[in-house]
Design a protein around this motif. Structure first.
Motif, PDB file in Angstrom:
ATOM      1  N   ILE A  14       6.349   1.647   3.079  1.00 47.68           N
ATOM      2  CA  ILE A  14       5.779  -0.077   4.028  1.00 47.68           C
ATOM      3  C   ILE A  14       6.638  -0.659   3.148  1.00 47.68           C
ATOM      4  O   ILE A  14       5.975  -2.327   3.476  1.00 47.68           O
ATOM      5  N   ALA A  64      11.582   1.029   6.418  1.00 51.26           N
ATOM      6  CA  ALA A  64      10.777   0.340   5.752  1.00 51.26           C
ATOM      7  C   ALA A  64       9.912   0.450   7.956  1.00 51.26           C
ATOM      8  O   ALA A  64       8.991   0.592   8.156  1.00 51.26           O
ATOM      9  N   ASP A 106       8.689  -2.882   1.804  1.00 53.25           N
ATOM     10  CA  ASP A 106       9.389  -3.696   2.202  1.00 53.25           C
ATOM     11  C   ASP A 106       9.109  -4.761   3.269  1.00 53.25           C
ATOM     12  O   ASP A 106       9.842  -5.864   3.192  1.00 53.25           O
ATOM     13  N   THR A 107       8.019  -4.527   4.054  1.00 57.78           N
ATOM     14  CA  THR A 107       7.276  -5.171   5.078  1.00 57.78           C
ATOM     15  C   THR A 107       6.438  -4.986   5.364  1.00 57.78           C
ATOM     16  O   THR A 107       5.988  -6.657   6.546  1.00 57.78           O
TER      17      THR A 107
END
Ligand SMILES: Nc1nc2[nH]cnc2c(=O)[nH]1
Length: 441
Positions: free
Chosen positions: A233, A54, A235-236
């Motif tokens: 992305i 991520a 996870d973030t």
């Protein structure tokens, strides 16, 4: 409308005496010099606990977003990316040092982006630039350079902890340090010979040697190198914790991000604009505020995606030297960065001893501002020295700034040269004191 006339209208190619071919070639050169950022930045962020995939995707999206703004809105031949120094500060000082979560640290990055943006569009930026003495402006980049180099030396195992002296030299003849020394000499020689892509060549060559000598496992399948499904992305994205960032009262963290973004970007943009002949007959740089706004909006986007603050990269000088004059050069780099998304799996095979040489070399590139320190005036030498030396020794840009600002105000005041101190400097000095007080209680 013909393709060339669209390019002409958007990028003002003939006014800036350039051609699409020249711009695209300059874009390729710049990409070669800055592409290491997609390898180094996620590795540093992953030390803070951010999932590597991520972090990689967030890094690329942030670079592409802000560079496209720089290209199409500001028409600058300039690429922005995660500042090496600020990413180290993020991971090693804010998250690992102060124990904040990476989500809170992302919140601080976002707030700094908003502040930088507001300072730019309200015109307060130019007042702050006037208030902060030249000697401190010059010292900030130098201190960050030493900090970045120190991290490279530590990642390489060339500098290690020592109980009696704090730091000492590592086992230079171990494989890791030797690999870094190899990469460092290779990068330096290639740079001295003006070879394009010196840093990325050094990263790959060192990685290859690391595989040959058994330091790093090699890839075994195409899927270890290339993937048709790029990383996400997930996870973030939007994981930043704004409430936490405000509640923790991390004044010095937000302040450090903002000050570094402001001065690093401004100084680098001005230097590069001069090189690219973008300064008009009145000494002004048209669209400078747009370029600064692109950088600050890019920093906000970066925090939203899950990466750290963006800076204008000093390495843009290479593409400008190749004749890049317009946003078409920047756009070329943005497109090339998008392509790197498909090579995401490769990052797991690049050891940090192979990226360490790039960090050490960046440190050396950032030293040049030291020439702007007036070594004949002791009231300037000491604050400059403290700013520079405290950044690597405390492993923190913020502490370097604090020592620099406080010592400047105190020394000028007690030598009776208080007329040289702008009123804003008193406020900043007091704020740093309050921050020291809060951190010790
Ligand atoms: N000016 C500048 N150039 C860089 N190149 C890599 N990192 C940086 C940075 O933080 N600032």
């Amino acid at each position: 409308m013909e393709r060339s006339s669209i390019l002409e209208r958007v990028f003002k190619l003939s006014e800036r005496q350039t051609t699409p071919k020249q711009e695209i070639l300059a874009g390729l050169t710049t990409f070669m010099t800055v592409s290491y950022m997609v390898i180094v930045n996620p590795l540093i962020l992953s030390d803070a606990g951010i999932p590597k995939e991520a972090a990689l995707a967030a890094t690329i999206y942030a670079i592409v977003f802000s560079t496209i703004l720089m290209a199409l809105w500001a028409n600058f031949p300039i690429v922005t990316g995660p500042g090496m120094g600020l990413n180290a500060f993020f991971t090693y000082s804010v998250v690992l040092g102060q124990g904040l979560s990476w989500q809170t640290a992302l919140g601080a990055v976002f707030i700094s982006g908003i502040l930088f943006f507001l300072l730019t569009v309200t015109g307060i930026r130019s007042k702050i630039v006037d208030a902060i003495p030249n000697v401190l402006k010059a010292s900030i980049a130098v201190g960050i350079g030493l900090f970045v180099a120190f991290i490279g030396l530590k990642n390489a195992g060339l500098v290690v902890a020592n109980e009696s002296t704090f730091v000492g030299v590592g086992n230079v003849l171990d494989k890791g340090p030797l690999l870094t020394i190899f990469g460092l000499i290779l990068a330096a020689v290639l740079m001295a010979k003006h070879v394009k892509g010196a840093l990325i060549i050094s990263i790959f060559a060192t990685t290859a040697v690391a595989m040959v000598v058994g330091f790093q496992a090699p890839p075994t399948a195409i899927s270890d190198v290339f993937s048709a499904t790029p990383p996400t992305i997930g996870d973030t994205f939007m994981q930043m914790d704004l409430k936490g960032a405000i509640a923790y009262g991390i004044f010095s963290v937000v302040f450090s991000f903002t000050i570094v973004e402001l001065f690093d970007t401004l100084a680098t943009l001005i230097g590069l604009s001069k090189k690219a002949n973008l300064v008009d007959e009145n000494g002004k740089i048209p669209n400078l505020n747009r370029a600064l706004a692109a950088d600050s909006v890019g920093t906000m986007a970066s925090a939203i995606f899950g990466s750290t603050a963006l800076n204008t990269y000093i390495e843009n000088a290479t593409g400008i030297a190749e004749g890049g004059r317009t946003g078409l050069k920047a756009l070329t780099v943005a497109v090339l960065f998008l392509c790197t998304l498909f090579f995401a799996p490769l990052i797991d095979f690049i050891p940090s001893v192979a990226t360490a040489p790039a960090l050490i070399i960046i440190g050396s590139l950032m030293l040049s501002d030291i020439k702007n320190v007036n070594f004949d005036d002791f009231t300037e030498v000491v604050p400059a020295f403290l700013t520079i030396i405290m950044m690597p020794l405390t492993y923190s840009i913020a502490e370097g700034l604090a020592f620099g600002f406080i010592s400047y105000t105190a020394i000028k005041l007690f030598t009776g040269r208080y007329r040289e101190i702008h009123w804003m400097m008193y406020i900043i000095t007091i704020a740093f004191f309050i921050n020291f007080y809060m951190m010790s209680h």
